[in-house]
Each structure stands twice: as structure tokens, then as C-alpha cells.
Design a protein around this motif. Structure first.
Motif, PDB file in Angstrom:
ATOM      1  N   LYS A   1       0.840  -1.200   0.000  1.00 21.53           N
ATOM      2  CA  LYS A   1       0.000   0.000   0.000  1.00 21.53           C
ATOM      3  C   LYS A   1       0.880   1.257   0.000  1.00 21.53           C
ATOM      4  O   LYS A   1       1.895   1.314   0.699  1.00 21.53           O
ATOM      5  N   PHE A   2       0.433   2.254  -0.772  1.00 14.57           N
ATOM      6  CA  PHE A   2       1.190   3.497  -0.910  1.00 14.57           C
ATOM      7  C   PHE A   2       0.224   4.662  -0.816  1.00 14.57           C
ATOM      8  O   PHE A   2      -0.676   4.811  -1.653  1.00 14.57           O
ATOM      9  N   LEU A   3       0.380   5.485   0.212  1.00 11.74           N
ATOM     10  CA  LEU A   3      -0.560   6.573   0.478  1.00 11.74           C
ATOM     11  C   LEU A   3       0.016   7.926   0.075  1.00 11.74           C
ATOM     12  O   LEU A   3       1.225   8.159   0.187  1.00 11.74           O
ATOM     13  N   SER A   4      -0.870   8.799  -0.360  1.00 14.25           N
ATOM     14  CA  SER A   4      -0.512  10.181  -0.657  1.00 14.25           C
ATOM     15  C   SER A   4      -1.544  11.098  -0.013  1.00 14.25           C
ATOM     16  O   SER A   4      -2.469  10.626   0.668  1.00 14.25           O
ATOM     17  N   SER A   5      -1.424  12.393  -0.234  1.00 18.05           N
ATOM     18  CA  SER A   5      -2.294  13.354   0.440  1.00 18.05           C
ATOM     19  C   SER A   5      -3.771  13.136   0.135  1.00 18.05           C
ATOM     20  O   SER A   5      -4.628  13.411   0.972  1.00 18.05           O
ATOM     21  N   LYS A   6      -4.091  12.620  -1.041  1.00 18.20           N
ATOM     22  CA  LYS A   6      -5.495  12.415  -1.414  1.00 18.20           C
ATOM     23  C   LYS A   6      -6.188  11.408  -0.496  1.00 18.20           C
ATOM     24  O   LYS A   6      -7.431  11.393  -0.409  1.00 18.20           O
ATOM     25  N   ASP A   7      -5.408  10.593   0.176  1.00 18.69           N
ATOM     26  CA  ASP A   7      -5.974   9.527   1.001  1.00 18.69           C
ATOM     27  C   ASP A   7      -6.282   9.951   2.434  1.00 18.69           C
ATOM     28  O   ASP A   7      -6.715   9.117   3.231  1.00 18.69           O
TER      29      ASP A   7
ATOM     30  N   THR B   1      -9.871   3.166   0.238  1.00 23.21           N
ATOM     31  CA  THR B   1     -10.648   2.619  -0.878  1.00 23.21           C
ATOM     32  C   THR B   1      -9.963   2.761  -2.235  1.00 23.21           C
ATOM     33  O   THR B   1     -10.124   1.900  -3.098  1.00 23.21           O
ATOM     34  N   ASN B   2      -9.211   3.845  -2.442  1.00 22.71           N
ATOM     35  CA  ASN B   2      -8.610   4.073  -3.759  1.00 22.71           C
ATOM     36  C   ASN B   2      -7.097   4.269  -3.672  1.00 22.71           C
ATOM     37  O   ASN B   2      -6.529   5.075  -4.416  1.00 22.71           O
ATOM     38  N   ILE B   3      -6.461   3.541  -2.780  1.00 20.66           N
ATOM     39  CA  ILE B   3      -5.020   3.689  -2.627  1.00 20.66           C
ATOM     40  C   ILE B   3      -4.271   2.990  -3.761  1.00 20.66           C
ATOM     41  O   ILE B   3      -4.822   2.123  -4.448  1.00 20.66           O
ATOM     42  N   LYS B   4      -3.021   3.372  -3.942  1.00 18.52           N
ATOM     43  CA  LYS B   4      -2.182   2.753  -4.954  1.00 18.52           C
ATOM     44  C   LYS B   4      -1.225   1.762  -4.296  1.00 18.52           C
ATOM     45  O   LYS B   4      -1.087   1.735  -3.067  1.00 18.52           O
ATOM     46  N   TYR B   5      -0.574   0.964  -5.140  1.00 17.44           N
ATOM     47  CA  TYR B   5       0.355  -0.064  -4.656  1.00 17.44           C
ATOM     48  C   TYR B   5       1.699   0.072  -5.367  1.00 17.44           C
ATOM     49  O   TYR B   5       1.756   0.495  -6.524  1.00 17.44           O
ATOM     50  N   ILE B   6       2.765  -0.281  -4.649  1.00 13.89           N
ATOM     51  CA  ILE B   6       4.100  -0.245  -5.220  1.00 13.89           C
ATOM     52  C   ILE B   6       4.736  -1.632  -5.116  1.00 13.89           C
ATOM     53  O   ILE B   6       4.337  -2.437  -4.264  1.00 13.89           O
ATOM     54  N   PRO B   7       5.725  -1.941  -5.968  1.00 18.51           N
ATOM     55  CA  PRO B   7       6.378  -3.248  -5.919  1.00 18.51           C
ATOM     56  C   PRO B   7       7.132  -3.470  -4.608  1.00 18.51           C
ATOM     57  O   PRO B   7       7.515  -2.527  -3.924  1.00 18.51           O
ATOM     58  N   ALA B   8       7.367  -4.746  -4.298  1.00 18.95           N
ATOM     59  CA  ALA B   8       8.039  -5.111  -3.047  1.00 18.95           C
ATOM     60  C   ALA B   8       9.436  -4.524  -2.958  1.00 18.95           C
ATOM     61  O   ALA B   8       9.878  -4.106  -1.876  1.00 18.95           O
ATOM     62  N   GLU B   9      10.153  -4.480  -4.088  1.00 18.06           N
ATOM     63  CA  GLU B   9      11.521  -3.961  -4.073  1.00 18.06           C
ATOM     64  C   GLU B   9      11.559  -2.504  -3.631  1.00 18.06           C
ATOM     65  O   GLU B   9      12.419  -2.103  -2.836  1.00 18.06           O
ATOM     66  N   LEU B  10      10.638  -1.714  -4.151  1.00 22.68           N
ATOM     67  CA  LEU B  10      10.579  -0.301  -3.782  1.00 22.68           C
ATOM     68  C   LEU B  10      10.136  -0.149  -2.331  1.00 22.68           C
ATOM     69  O   LEU B  10      10.664   0.694  -1.593  1.00 22.68           O
ATOM     70  N   HIS B  11       9.172  -0.952  -1.928  1.00 21.81           N
ATOM     71  CA  HIS B  11       8.697  -0.892  -0.538  1.00 21.81           C
ATOM     72  C   HIS B  11       9.843  -1.108   0.446  1.00 21.81           C
ATOM     73  O   HIS B  11       9.951  -0.404   1.456  1.00 21.81           O
ATOM     74  N   GLU B  12      10.697  -2.079   0.165  1.00 23.10           N
ATOM     75  CA  GLU B  12      11.801  -2.385   1.073  1.00 23.10           C
ATOM     76  C   GLU B  12      12.730  -1.191   1.243  1.00 23.10           C
ATOM     77  O   GLU B  12      13.204  -0.908   2.346  1.00 23.10           O
ATOM     78  N   LYS B  13      12.967  -0.456   0.159  1.00 24.84           N
ATOM     79  CA  LYS B  13      13.822   0.733   0.230  1.00 24.84           C
ATOM     80  C   LYS B  13      13.160   1.834   1.053  1.00 24.84           C
ATOM     81  O   LYS B  13      13.802   2.459   1.905  1.00 24.84           O
TER      82      LYS B  13
ATOM     83  N   ASP C   1       0.500   7.146  14.551  1.00 25.99           N
ATOM     84  CA  ASP C   1       1.183   8.210  13.820  1.00 25.99           C
ATOM     85  C   ASP C   1       0.144   9.132  13.188  1.00 25.99           C
ATOM     86  O   ASP C   1      -0.960   8.706  12.845  1.00 25.99           O
ATOM     87  N   ILE C   2       0.518  10.390  13.013  1.00 27.10           N
ATOM     88  CA  ILE C   2      -0.322  11.348  12.304  1.00 27.10           C
ATOM     89  C   ILE C   2       0.181  11.449  10.862  1.00 27.10           C
ATOM     90  O   ILE C   2       1.376  11.619  10.616  1.00 27.10           O
ATOM     91  N   LEU C   3      -0.744  11.345   9.906  1.00 25.20           N
ATOM     92  CA  LEU C   3      -0.425  11.588   8.504  1.00 25.20           C
ATOM     93  C   LEU C   3      -1.066  12.910   8.115  1.00 25.20           C
ATOM     94  O   LEU C   3      -2.276  13.092   8.282  1.00 25.20           O
ATOM     95  N   MET C   4      -0.259  13.830   7.618  1.00 26.28           N
ATOM     96  CA  MET C   4      -0.756  15.168   7.302  1.00 26.28           C
ATOM     97  C   MET C   4      -0.385  15.549   5.878  1.00 26.28           C
ATOM     98  O   MET C   4       0.769  15.407   5.469  1.00 26.28           O
ATOM     99  N   SER C   5      -1.360  16.028   5.119  1.00 26.03           N
ATOM    100  CA  SER C   5      -1.095  16.485   3.755  1.00 26.03           C
ATOM    101  C   SER C   5      -0.269  17.760   3.805  1.00 26.03           C
ATOM    102  O   SER C   5      -0.553  18.662   4.587  1.00 26.03           O
ATOM    103  N   LYS C   6       0.783  17.832   2.985  1.00 26.82           N
ATOM    104  CA  LYS C   6       1.646  19.007   2.990  1.00 26.82           C
ATOM    105  C   LYS C   6       1.800  19.651   1.625  1.00 26.82           C
ATOM    106  O   LYS C   6       2.398  20.716   1.529  1.00 26.82           O
TER     107      LYS C   6
ATOM    108  N   PHE D   1       2.528   0.093   5.148  1.00 28.40           N
ATOM    109  CA  PHE D   1       2.373   0.936   3.964  1.00 28.40           C
ATOM    110  C   PHE D   1       3.515   1.939   3.894  1.00 28.40           C
ATOM    111  O   PHE D   1       4.280   2.120   4.839  1.00 28.40           O
ATOM    112  N   ASP D   2       3.610   2.597   2.745  1.00 31.09           N
ATOM    113  CA  ASP D   2       4.612   3.642   2.538  1.00 31.09           C
ATOM    114  C   ASP D   2       3.896   4.929   2.145  1.00 31.09           C
ATOM    115  O   ASP D   2       2.709   4.922   1.796  1.00 31.09           O
ATOM    116  N   ILE D   3       4.621   6.057   2.206  1.00 33.38           N
ATOM    117  CA  ILE D   3       3.988   7.342   1.919  1.00 33.38           C
ATOM    118  C   ILE D   3       4.805   8.147   0.909  1.00 33.38           C
ATOM    119  O   ILE D   3       6.008   7.979   0.782  1.00 33.38           O
ATOM    120  N   TYR D   4       4.070   9.019   0.227  1.00 33.29           N
ATOM    121  CA  TYR D   4       4.655   9.899  -0.782  1.00 33.29           C
ATOM    122  C   TYR D   4       5.056  11.217  -0.121  1.00 33.29           C
ATOM    123  O   TYR D   4       4.683  11.509   1.013  1.00 33.29           O
TER     124      TYR D   4
END
Length: 215
Positions: free
Chosen positions: A43-49, A58-70, A81-86, A103-106
């Protein structure tokens, strides 16, 4: 309940957001390569989420395992944790991560990890408060897509009442959130009934009878 920074009649401590957080960091600045494989991807979250002040999965995006590990080696979101759109026109909206999801964040999201001195739900409400938003507004410089820098977030001032009063406030907020959820479910049911009334009168009658017996 607590007053304002300019009318702090209760004499609560005035602190920076940085002072009540053990970590303030944003997500990856590189545009990721997404995957359609939800089973193998992460799972990969951005401000829209977080625009509803809750995490919308409901409309989140996904990234490959290799990128997730990094990315996960750099920042690991945790429960509370607090997630805040910036970034973008709706910057400054905050939500609490109330799950144990991996999950990871943008870069459009900042992650704030509250210290024990402040309740996560209370911090969420403080960030979403108009007084805090006005401080964010004054920090935005230049033209183009608004971008709230981490340094500006860190130095933003908030009131810090005692933890006991925070708990009283949070209990009220949670009860209010439950009431909102009940109202939303009722509204969704009404919309469904309204649609069936004009498209499938037979199904409308069946559904109406089922809802009657459930109540």
C-alpha cells in the motif's frame, strides 16, 4: 474548550509541534513505479488519502516489493502516527493511523509521531483547527502548487493542555465520530432506497421490508 493562542485564559503551555513529536518526516520525493498486483504489492498513500481527516483506503495505490523495502527502511509508519497532507491546495489536513497496516507514503504526506505528552486524536484535532491552518497559510511562499515545508510544520505553535483534559476531549470526539458514522450509514441507505425507488420498484419493496424487520 481550551481557548486559543491569543486568548489562552487557562494558561496552558504553548509549544511547537516539534516539541510534542519524536519524529516529523515526509515520504519519498521520487515518483514511484506503481503496480496493479495488490497481492504482491504494498500500500502506498498520498495526500489524497487523508482528505476526510481519516485514512481512506478505498482508492489507494500499490508499489512493488523492491521499492517498498527501500522506502520502509527509511520510514516505518506505526499505529497512532499522524499523517498530514503538505502539498496541494488542501494542505494541512491530518488523520490518525489507527491500524497496524504496512504501507509507505509519498512526499505529499508528512508523518508526525506524537510523544506521550499528547494524545494522537487530540493532535489530529489541533492540526485540523482553523487557528493552526492560519499559521500554515502564512508559511506558504511563492506561487504554483502550495508546499508546506517540514520546517514550517515543526515550528507551528499549539496549546498543550494537561493529558487528563486531553482525554476528556478525545472521549467526546470519539463519541461524535460514532454519531457521524451512524448518520452517514443512514444517509447511504436512503440514497440506495431512493435509487431503487425509480429503477427497481420490486427490489425497493423487498429492501424496505428487510430494513423494517431489522429495526
Amino acid at each position: 474548550m481550551f481557548g486559543t493562542l491569543h486568548d489562552n485564559k487557562n494558561g496552558f503551555d504553548v509549544v511547537s509541534i516539534e516539541a510534542v513529536c519524536s519524529l516529523i518526516k515526509d515520504g519519498t520525493h521520487q515518483t514511484p513505479i506503481y503496480t496493479e498486483d495488490k497481492n504482491e504489492g504494498y500500500k502506498f498513500l498520498s495526500s489524497k488519502d487523508v482528505m476526510s481527516q481519516t485514512i481512506d483506503w478505498t482508492n489507494i495505490k500499490y508499489i512493488p516489493a523492491e521499492l517498498h523495502e527501500k522506502l520502509y527502511a527509511t520510514i516505518k509508519p506505526q499505529r497512532n502516527d499522524i499523517l498530514m497532507s503538505k502539498n496541494g491546495v488542501n494542505y494541512g489536513v491530518a488523520a490518525v493511523n489507527d491500524t497496524d497496516e504496512v504501507f509507505d507514503i509519498y512526499v505529499s504526506l508528512a508523518l508526525l509521531r506524537p510523544r506521550d505528552v499528547i494524545d494522537p486524536v487530540f493532535l489530529r484535532c489541533v492540526i485540523n483547527n482553523p487557528e493552526t491552518k492560519r499559521q500554515f497559510d502564512s508559511s506558504i511562499k511563492g506561487i504554483g502548487v502550495p508546499n508546506l515545508h517540514l520546517g514550517e510544520i515543526k515550528k507551528t505553535k499549539i496549546l498543550l493542555p494537561p493529558k487528563e483534559l486531553q482525554k476528556v476531549f478525545v472521549a467526546f470526539v470519539k463519541q461524535l465520530d460514532k454519531s457521524k458514522l451512524i448518520i452517514q450509514k443512514s444517509s447511504d441507505k436512503m440514497k440506495t432506497l431512493y435509487k431503487l425507488l425509480f429503477t427497481r420498484p420490486d427490489l425497493f419493496t423487498q429492501l424496505e421490508e428487510q430494513m423494517y424487520h431489522q429495526t
